[in-house]
Design a protein around this motif. Structure first.
Motif, PDB file in Angstrom:
ATOM      1  N   GLY A 178      38.534  37.452  -1.591  1.00  0.00           N
ATOM      2  CA  GLY A 178      39.974  37.432  -1.821  1.00  0.00           C
ATOM      3  C   GLY A 178      40.322  37.326  -3.287  1.00  0.00           C
ATOM      4  N   LEU A 179      39.612  36.476  -4.019  1.00  0.00           N
ATOM      5  CA  LEU A 179      39.855  36.339  -5.456  1.00  0.00           C
ATOM      6  C   LEU A 179      39.566  37.649  -6.184  1.00  0.00           C
ATOM      7  CD1 LEU A 179      38.243  32.831  -6.129  1.00  0.00           C
ATOM      8  CD2 LEU A 179      40.671  33.372  -6.196  1.00  0.00           C
ATOM      9  N   THR A 180      38.455  38.277  -5.830  1.00  0.00           N
ATOM     10  CA  THR A 180      38.080  39.532  -6.487  1.00  0.00           C
ATOM     11  C   THR A 180      39.130  40.596  -6.246  1.00  0.00           C
ATOM     12  OG1 THR A 180      35.737  38.984  -6.185  1.00  0.00           O
ATOM     13  CG2 THR A 180      36.279  41.273  -6.715  1.00  0.00           C
ATOM     14  N   TYR A 181      39.569  40.729  -5.011  1.00  0.00           N
ATOM     15  CA  TYR A 181      40.559  41.761  -4.679  1.00  0.00           C
ATOM     16  C   TYR A 181      41.891  41.495  -5.362  1.00  0.00           C
ATOM     17  CZ  TYR A 181      44.159  44.154  -2.027  1.00  0.00           C
ATOM     18  OH  TYR A 181      45.261  44.895  -1.681  1.00  0.00           O
ATOM     19  N   ASN A 182      42.374  40.261  -5.274  1.00  0.00           N
ATOM     20  CA  ASN A 182      43.712  39.964  -5.786  1.00  0.00           C
ATOM     21  C   ASN A 182      43.810  40.060  -7.296  1.00  0.00           C
ATOM     22  OD1 ASN A 182      45.547  39.301  -3.547  1.00  0.00           O
ATOM     23  ND2 ASN A 182      44.070  37.699  -3.071  1.00  0.00           N
ATOM     24  N   PHE A 183      42.710  39.797  -7.999  1.00  0.00           N
ATOM     25  CA  PHE A 183      42.752  39.823  -9.458  1.00  0.00           C
ATOM     26  C   PHE A 183      42.069  41.047 -10.051  1.00  0.00           C
ATOM     27  CE2 PHE A 183      43.121  35.253  -8.421  1.00  0.00           C
ATOM     28  CZ  PHE A 183      44.359  35.020  -9.000  1.00  0.00           C
ATOM     29  N   LEU A 184      41.639  41.979  -9.210  1.00  0.00           N
ATOM     30  CA  LEU A 184      40.992  43.191  -9.700  1.00  0.00           C
ATOM     31  C   LEU A 184      41.869  44.001 -10.651  1.00  0.00           C
ATOM     32  CD1 LEU A 184      38.511  45.042  -9.599  1.00  0.00           C
ATOM     33  CD2 LEU A 184      39.512  46.145  -7.577  1.00  0.00           C
ATOM     34  N   PRO A 185      43.165  44.191 -10.371  1.00  0.00           N
ATOM     35  CA  PRO A 185      43.995  44.954 -11.324  1.00  0.00           C
ATOM     36  C   PRO A 185      44.058  44.324 -12.707  1.00  0.00           C
ATOM     37  CG  PRO A 185      45.091  44.791  -9.198  1.00  0.00           C
ATOM     38  CD  PRO A 185      43.920  43.878  -9.141  1.00  0.00           C
ATOM     39  N   PHE A 186      43.955  42.999 -12.792  1.00  0.00           N
ATOM     40  CA  PHE A 186      43.977  42.339 -14.098  1.00  0.00           C
ATOM     41  C   PHE A 186      42.745  42.692 -14.918  1.00  0.00           C
ATOM     42  CE2 PHE A 186      46.662  39.661 -11.461  1.00  0.00           C
ATOM     43  CZ  PHE A 186      47.760  39.456 -12.280  1.00  0.00           C
ATOM     44  N   MET A 187      41.681  43.077 -14.236  1.00  0.00           N
ATOM     45  CA  MET A 187      40.469  43.517 -14.927  1.00  0.00           C
ATOM     46  C   MET A 187      40.550  44.999 -15.270  1.00  0.00           C
ATOM     47  SD  MET A 187      37.429  42.757 -16.117  1.00  0.00           S
ATOM     48  CE  MET A 187      36.916  41.220 -15.330  1.00  0.00           C
ATOM     49  N   VAL A 188      41.048  45.795 -14.339  1.00  0.00           N
ATOM     50  CA  VAL A 188      41.011  47.246 -14.505  1.00  0.00           C
ATOM     51  C   VAL A 188      41.979  47.722 -15.591  1.00  0.00           C
ATOM     52  CG1 VAL A 188      41.385  49.461 -13.364  1.00  0.00           C
ATOM     53  CG2 VAL A 188      40.251  47.600 -12.140  1.00  0.00           C
ATOM     54  N   LEU A 189      43.190  47.212 -15.593  1.00  0.00           N
ATOM     55  CA  LEU A 189      44.228  47.757 -16.475  1.00  0.00           C
ATOM     56  C   LEU A 189      43.900  47.603 -17.966  1.00  0.00           C
ATOM     57  CD1 LEU A 189      47.456  46.787 -14.508  1.00  0.00           C
ATOM     58  CD2 LEU A 189      46.328  49.013 -14.660  1.00  0.00           C
ATOM     59  N   PRO A 190      43.436  46.437 -18.454  1.00  0.00           N
ATOM     60  CA  PRO A 190      43.061  46.376 -19.888  1.00  0.00           C
ATOM     61  C   PRO A 190      41.914  47.316 -20.241  1.00  0.00           C
ATOM     62  CG  PRO A 190      43.297  44.166 -18.970  1.00  0.00           C
ATOM     63  CD  PRO A 190      43.315  45.115 -17.808  1.00  0.00           C
ATOM     64  N   ILE A 191      40.930  47.435 -19.333  1.00  0.00           N
ATOM     65  CA  ILE A 191      39.814  48.343 -19.607  1.00  0.00           C
ATOM     66  C   ILE A 191      40.303  49.780 -19.608  1.00  0.00           C
ATOM     67  CG2 ILE A 191      37.576  49.153 -18.770  1.00  0.00           C
ATOM     68  CD1 ILE A 191      37.132  46.399 -17.587  1.00  0.00           C
TER      69      ILE A 191
END
Length: 304
Positions: A178-191
Motif C-alpha cells: 500500500g505504501l509503495t502504490y500510494n507514494f509511487l507518483p511522488f517517485m516517478v514525477l521528479p525522475i
C-alpha cells in the motif's frame, strides 16, 4: 566635475541601487517567511511545549498543565521504539520498491516515448489519475485486491507460495504494498522531469563508442537524473514514515503497527497529549537526522 567627483557619485548611486535591490528581495521573501512562521515554526514550538506538559495529581483525563516533564520522551521511546523502527523499515522498503518500479516507468514515458506525445500524455494521465481519488479509497481498494478471495491470494495459494490458510491482508507485505502504490507518483514525477531534459544524443554517442547499455545507464543516464532520484527518495520516504492509513487499513495488528497509529491512538483515544506530542517530535527529529545524513552522503553534487 572632477574624475574623483564622478567616481564618488557613481559609487553612491551603486550603493543606493544595491539597497533598493535588497529591500525588493525582502519584500518578495516576506510572505513566504510569514507563512512558514505561522504554519510550520509556530506549530513546532507548540508541539515541543505540549510534549513537556505534566498531568497534575488527581486531575481528570485529558487535563495537563505546562511543565518541563522531559521524562515524557524517555517513557514513550521506551514503550514504542519497535513501532518507530518498523515505520522506518516499512518506509525504506517502500521507497526502494518505488524507485525500482518508478525509474523504468519514468524512463519509458520521458525517453522512449518522446517522439510519441499522444501515448506519452495518456501514460502520464494514467500515472497521475490516482491523485484524483481519495487516499483512503485507494488504500481500501488494495484491501480488496489482497483479500483472501482475491485473484492474487488465490493464485499464490494455487502455486503453493502462500499456505492454504495464509493471508496477505493484515501482514507487513500488505502495508508495504500500500505504501509503495500510494507514494509511487511522488517517485516517478521528479525522475520523469529530469529524464525529460536528458540529451539522448549522449546515449547515441556512447553507443557509437561501443559502450554497453548498462555502461551508458550508469555513466550517463543515472548521474544526469540524480537530482530527480534524490528528490523522489525524499518525497517518498518522508510521508511514508509517518503514514498511518495504510497500516490501519491493510495491517491493523501488532506486527504492522506504525508510529503514526500510535500517535493517533494516544491523541484521540488514550487522551495523552504530551505523549502524542513527544512521539511526534521524536518522529520529526528522527526523519530530520536521517534526511540530513542522506543529503550529506548522497547529495546531488556528489552524484553529478
Amino acid at each position: 566635475m572632477t574624475r574623483k567627483g564622478l567616481s564618488d557619485l557613481r559609487s553612491k548611486e551603486e550603493i543606493k541601487a544595491e539597497k533598493r535591490k535588497g529591500r525588493t528581495g525582502i519584500y518578495l521573501v516576506a510572505p513566504g517567511l510569514l507563512v512558514l512562521l505561522l504554519f510550520f515554526a509556530a506549530p513546532v514550538v507548540v508541539l515541543l511545549a505540549m510534549s513537556l506538559f505534566v498531568k497534575p495529581p488527581g486531575a481528570e483525563i485529558g487535563v495537563f498543565v505546562p511543565g518541563l516533564e522531559f521524562s515524557n520522551y524517555s517513557t514513550v521511546l521506551a514503550a514504542y521504539w519497535p513501532e518507530l523502527l518498523r515505520s522506518f523499515g516499512f518506509a525504506l522498503i517502500a521507497t526502494i520498491l518505488a524507485l525500482l518500479i518508478g525509474f523504468p516507468m519514468a524512463y519509458l514515458v520521458a525517453v522512449r516515448l518522446r517522439e510519441k506525445p499522444l501515448l506519452q500524455g495518456i501514460l502520464l494521465v494514467l500515472l497521475i489519475a490516482p491523485f484524483f481519488s481519495s487516499f483512503i479509497l485507494r488504500t481500501q481498494a488494495w484491501k480488496q485486491i489482497l483479500a483472501d478471495e482475491g485473484l492474487i491470494a488465490q493464485s499464490l495459494k494455487f502455486l503453493s507460495i502462500l499456505p492454504a490458510d495464509g493471508h496477505l491482508t493484515a501482514t507487513p507485505i500488505a502495508v508495504v504494498a500500500g505504501l509503495t502504490y500510494n507514494f509511487l507518483p511522488f517517485m516517478v514525477l521528479p525522475i520523469y522531469a529530469n529524464l525529460g531534459r536528458l540529451d539522448t544524443r549522449l546515449l547515441e554517442a556512447s553507443s557509437d563508442l561501443y559502450a554497453s547499455p548498462s555502461t551508458s545507464f550508469f555513466k550517463i543516464t543515472l548521474p544526469m537524473t540524480a537530482p530527480g532520484v534524490f528528490a523522489g527518495v525524499l518525497l517518498t520516504f518522508i510521508p511514508a514514515a509517518g503514514d498511518y492509513v495504510n497500516a490501519a487499513l491493510l495491517g491493523n495488528n501488532r506486527n504492522t503497527t506504525m508510529i503514526g497509529q500510535v500517535i493517533d491512538s494516544r491523541f484521540f483515544r488514550i487522551i495523552d497529549y504530551p505523549g502524542a506530542a513527544a512521539l511526534s517530535f521524536i518522529l520529526m527529529l528522527s526523519i530530520l537526522i536521517l534526511v540530513t545524513v542522506y543529503i550529506r552522503r548522497f547529495g546531488t553534487k556528489e552524484l553529478m
